[in-house]
Design a protein around this motif. Structure first.
Motif: not given
Length: 385
Positions: A350-353, A341-343, A320-326, A359-362
């Protein structure tokens, strides 16, 4: 969403219909009509929408039959692909408003961009009977909730609050899609006829999407494909559903020798592609955040719900990209959903899970699909295959 402006004659009819909604006795419901009009067709959206029939059936009860009328006849065959073998839909058809026999139903679930059209149709055909209490269909709006937000929705009717409340509690359940045993055998036979040998593993790479921003750069994709092709005892399947000439395109990138490990599925319908995803030899599915991955997820969710061990499910990866994958993958437990992610100045895969709920929704720190490197993906695949 806006509230449609209505003439006085329609306002009075609407008032009575809304009164029917309030007076509806759920124990009296025997037949429900879902009246659906979407301007465009998206595989993922439709896969998710049709799974709602399973949840609605649970709400209304097994004794209630649910029909669906798809007003956009352009997509009838595609809608039927999702309705086939679905035990929660009684029938699906594609009549115009004037052809629908609304008297067969106690409840209409309405999903359309301009809800005044249905109100005017009911007024024209049934106004006298609505006003004298002989016609008492209840009409509920789900347009704002279920239509793709690509144009303004003009609502007239109100949501079915009891159903809404119920759905809010179960929407986190994994989506399901239903294949018949005969379809699976068809898929297995098709693959044998296209040179998948007994014992070979089928790896499916999905290379298209409704939006270019959902795809890796072409050089990244082909570097990953070259790595996959080095695996032993495999064939890689590519869908060319529109007969775009993908076989020649891939041959220019890969050469004749590597093309011997490629199966190009040309001109398959959507429903024919589904048994390929669910075939016995399918071991790996990789693709962007797109509809075919949703189909694969739903097929194997249904398999698992019917007793298939999770360890026998193919490895399935989406990115996925810059959108709400959750919102798309939060209830897809069999899918490995990758994101960047930029950290602290670094780009990390990383993975959504793996993310905590906040962080999943941001997704402000997410990067686009152009930022993936082939090395990142190959290293992840190595940990899973």
């Amino acid at each position: 969403m806006v509230i449609a402006t209505l003439d006085d004659q329609y306002q009075q009819t609407l008032h009575l219909l809304l009164k029917h909604n309030q007076e509806l006795k759920e124990t009296a419901i025997k037949r429900v009509l879902v009246l659906y009009e979407e301007e465009n067709f998206f595989i993922g959206d439709t896969c998710i929408l049709f799974d709602r029939f399973r949840l609605c059936k649970r709400f209304f009860g097994e004794h209630v039959t649910i029909d669906m009328n798809c007003l956009n006849k352009k997509y009838t065959t595609l809608y039927q692909a999702f309705a086939r073998n679905n035990p929660h839909i009684n029938k699906i058809y594609n009549l115009d408003y004037a052809e629908v026999d609304f008297e067969q139903y106690e409840v209409v679930i309405y999903i359309a961009y301009n809800e005044a059209v249905l109100l005017k149709e009911l007024h024209t055909r049934y106004a006298d009977r609505i006003h004298n209490g002989q016609f008492k269909v209840a009409v509920f709006s789900f347009s704002a909730l279920l239509l793709a937000p690509r144009r303004e929705v003009e609502t007239v009717f109100y949501p079915y609050e009891a159903l809404l409340d119920f759905l809010q509690g179960v929407l986190g359940e994994p989506h399901e899609l239903y294949l018949e045993p005969a379809e699976r055998e068809w898929g297995n036979t098709w693959l044998r006829e296209h040179h998948l040998q007994e014992g070979e593993r089928l790896f499916i790479l999905l290379d298209s999407s409704s939006s270019r921003e959902k795809l890796w750069p072409l050089d990244v994709y082909f570097e990953i494909l070259l790595y996959v092709l080095k695996q032993e005892n495999i064939k890689v399947l590519i869908f060319d559903e529109n007969n775009m000439g993908k076989e020649d395109f891939y041959k220019k990138w890969l050469g004749s020798k590597l093309m011997k490990k490629i199966i190009v599925a040309k001109g398959l319908t959507l429903r024919e592609a589904m048994p390929i995803l669910g075939a016995d030899n399918t071991r790996f599915i990789l693709g962007p955040c797109t509809g075919m991955v949703h189909c694969a997820s739903a097929i194997y969710n249904n398999d698992v719900s019917n007793g298939k061990p999770v360890e026998q499910v193919p490895l399935m990866i989406t990115y996925t990209g810059k959108w709400d994958a959750d919102s798309w993958w939060g209830n897809a437990p069999l899918i490995n959903c990758l994101l960047l992610r930029r950290e602290e100045g670094d780009i990390r895969l990383t993975t959504l899970s793996a993310l905590d709920p906040a962080a999943r929704t941001n997704y402000d720190d997410r990067l686009g699909c152009n930022d993936y490197s082939a090395g990142m993906i190959i290293n992840y695949i190595k940990t899973k295959l």
